[in-house]
Motif scaffolding. Sequence first.
Motif, short mmCIF file in Angstrom:
data_model
loop_
_atom_site.label_atom_id
_atom_site.label_comp_id
_atom_site.label_asym_id
_atom_site.label_seq_id
_atom_site.Cartn_x
_atom_site.Cartn_y
_atom_site.Cartn_z
N ASP A 1 0.85 -1.09 -0.12
CA ASP A 1 -0.12 0.00 -0.13
C ASP A 1 0.79 1.14 0.12
OD1 ASP A 1 -1.49 2.38 1.21
OD2 ASP A 1 -3.12 0.99 1.25
N PRO A 2 0.50 2.20 -0.97
CA PRO A 2 1.39 3.17 -1.13
C PRO A 2 1.49 4.24 0.35
CG PRO A 2 -0.22 3.41 -2.41
CD PRO A 2 -0.19 2.09 -1.82
N ARG A 3 0.70 4.36 0.94
CA ARG A 3 0.23 5.14 1.97
C ARG A 3 0.75 4.52 3.41
NH1 ARG A 3 -5.31 6.77 3.07
NH2 ARG A 3 -5.68 4.40 2.78
N PHE A 4 0.62 3.32 3.63
CA PHE A 4 0.99 2.57 4.79
C PHE A 4 1.80 1.39 4.52
CE2 PHE A 4 -3.32 4.69 5.61
CZ PHE A 4 -2.74 5.85 6.11
N ARG A 5 2.44 0.91 5.70
CA ARG A 5 2.98 -0.50 5.47
C ARG A 5 3.08 -0.83 7.15
NH1 ARG A 5 8.56 -0.64 6.42
NH2 ARG A 5 9.33 1.53 6.44
N ARG B 1 0.12 8.03 13.47
CA ARG B 1 0.19 9.58 12.97
C ARG B 1 -1.30 10.09 12.50
NH1 ARG B 1 4.11 7.61 9.38
NH2 ARG B 1 6.09 7.37 10.41
N SER B 2 -2.16 8.94 12.40
CA SER B 2 -3.47 9.54 11.79
C SER B 2 -4.41 8.26 12.22
CB SER B 2 -3.57 9.80 10.28
OG SER B 2 -3.44 8.54 9.59
N ASP C 1 -6.51 7.07 9.84
CA ASP C 1 -6.40 6.26 8.99
C ASP C 1 -5.33 5.20 9.21
OD1 ASP C 1 -8.64 7.14 7.47
OD2 ASP C 1 -7.37 8.52 6.35
N GLU C 2 -4.02 5.68 9.48
CA GLU C 2 -3.13 4.90 9.64
C GLU C 2 -3.27 3.98 10.77
OE1 GLU C 2 1.79 5.34 9.80
OE2 GLU C 2 0.51 6.41 11.37
N PHE D 1 -5.39 1.11 9.43
CA PHE D 1 -4.72 0.08 8.57
C PHE D 1 -3.98 -0.77 9.18
CE2 PHE D 1 -0.77 -1.36 6.57
CZ PHE D 1 -1.20 -1.51 5.32
#
Length: 99
Positions: free
Chosen positions: A48-52, A63-64, A66-67, A70
Amino acid sequence: MKKWILLAILALAAWNYSLNQEAEERGEERGLVKEIVQGVRGAVYKRDPRFRCDGRRYCNEMRSRDEAMFFLTHCPETQLDDDNDGQPCELDFPPPNNP
């Protein structure tokens, strides 16, 4: 050679049984198969480009919202949802108000 493979399979089965028994005593779902599945699932979602999944486990490391969601959904061994309602880090990232 076949004896070594059979011995390895028996050793893994015994280890899996041991993990399951320990988890049952704690009221958790565990075991070798579940660990492998979680590891594979985590590896797939690392793309996933945003999280791992990178080993972070706690709300103060997120940090958020959404994170945190995930990590709760895709990464093994996180401790982000104390009340098991599916909403991670409610004190750090309150859920949006739904009218």
